[in-house]
Design a protein around this motif. Structure first.
Motif, short mmCIF file in Angstrom:
data_model
loop_
_atom_site.label_atom_id
_atom_site.label_comp_id
_atom_site.label_asym_id
_atom_site.label_seq_id
_atom_site.Cartn_x
_atom_site.Cartn_y
_atom_site.Cartn_z
N HIS A 192 -4.42 6.85 -2.06
CA HIS A 192 -4.49 6.92 -0.60
C HIS A 192 -3.83 5.69 0.00
O HIS A 192 -3.16 4.92 -0.68
CB HIS A 192 -5.94 7.06 -0.13
N VAL A 193 -4.03 5.51 1.27
CA VAL A 193 -3.29 4.49 2.01
C VAL A 193 -3.54 3.07 1.50
O VAL A 193 -2.73 2.18 1.71
CB VAL A 193 -3.60 4.59 3.52
N HIS A 194 -4.66 2.85 0.81
CA HIS A 194 -4.96 1.49 0.34
C HIS A 194 -4.68 1.30 -1.15
O HIS A 194 -5.06 0.27 -1.72
CB HIS A 194 -6.42 1.15 0.64
N THR A 195 -4.04 2.27 -1.77
CA THR A 195 -3.68 2.14 -3.18
C THR A 195 -2.38 1.36 -3.30
O THR A 195 -1.39 1.67 -2.64
CB THR A 195 -3.49 3.52 -3.84
N LYS A 196 -2.37 0.32 -4.12
CA LYS A 196 -1.15 -0.46 -4.32
C LYS A 196 -0.12 0.40 -5.08
O LYS A 196 -0.48 1.20 -5.95
CB LYS A 196 -1.44 -1.74 -5.10
N HIS A 251 0.85 -1.17 0.00
CA HIS A 251 0.00 0.00 0.00
C HIS A 251 0.89 1.23 0.00
O HIS A 251 1.80 1.35 0.82
CB HIS A 251 -0.93 0.00 1.22
#
Length: 202
Positions: free
Chosen positions: A65-69, A35
């Protein structure tokens, strides 16, 4: 995974990053599925400018954002950051011993648009390794592993937010007489200053 090292993919990473690659050049795994963490060397490079240390930051498209690979993070071209970064490199290193020697290698990266940050960083990494004459076996991760076995995991070790314990041997820097020696800057600081001797320094 077996043996070797696991690293994130940085934007013109610091000297410590390339030192680890040189020391473990048999097998280097590049993290593709983490992430995306903000405020790291993944989109930031530190150089020495006439005014001291200068951070060059690649803007990221909103929505990262924080959950984007990491592999899915897109570069934003709303502002002309490429022109700013290239002018900063020229201003900082035009008088260095080897800037003109490598200028044509780096210039295309600041005049063409690459969509994904991972692809942009990878192309620059491959260029820097070629100029350093370091030839590791590079592989991308195929999934995210919290605690991979058999490799040295450096994904969270090299960070501008952490106290750096890397011991850098001094070398001549363009503005050293004004600001003193600044350790562990971007690899371009070493290349433009030391040229073909950069590999031996690492």
């Amino acid at each position: 995974m077996e043996n070797g090292i696991l690293l994130p993919l940085f934007y013109l990473g610091p000297i410590e990053y390339f030192s680890k690659i040189k020391s473990n050049s048999s097998q280097v795994y590049l993290e593709k599925f983490e992430h995306y963490p903000k405020q790291t060397f993944r989109n930031r490079a530190s150089i020495q400018s006439p005014n001291g240390k200068l951070d060059l930051t690649i803007p990221i498209k909103k929505g990262a954002h924080v959950h984007t690979k990491m592999k899915d993070v897109r570069i934003s071209y709303d502002a002309d950051w490429q022109r700013l970064h290239w002018r900063s490199l020229q201003t900082s290193y035009r008088s260095s011993s080897y800037f003109e020697y490598y200028e044509d290698d780096f210039a295309p990266f600041f005049h063409s648009k690459i969509e994904f940050l991972f692809d942009f960083n990878l192309s620059l990494l491959e260029l820097c390794l070629s100029l350093l004459k370091i030839d590791p076996t590079l592989q991308h991760t195929e999934t995210y592993m919290k605690s991979p076995e058999g490799v040295n995991d450096y994904r969270d070790v090299i960070s501008p937010k952490k106290l750096n314990t890397f011991v850098a041997k001094p070398y001549f820097q363009v503005f050293e007489d004004q600001h003193g020696f600044l350790p562990n800057l971007s690899i371009v600081d070493l290349l433009f200053s030391q040229g073909p001797q950069s590999k031996q320094y690492l």
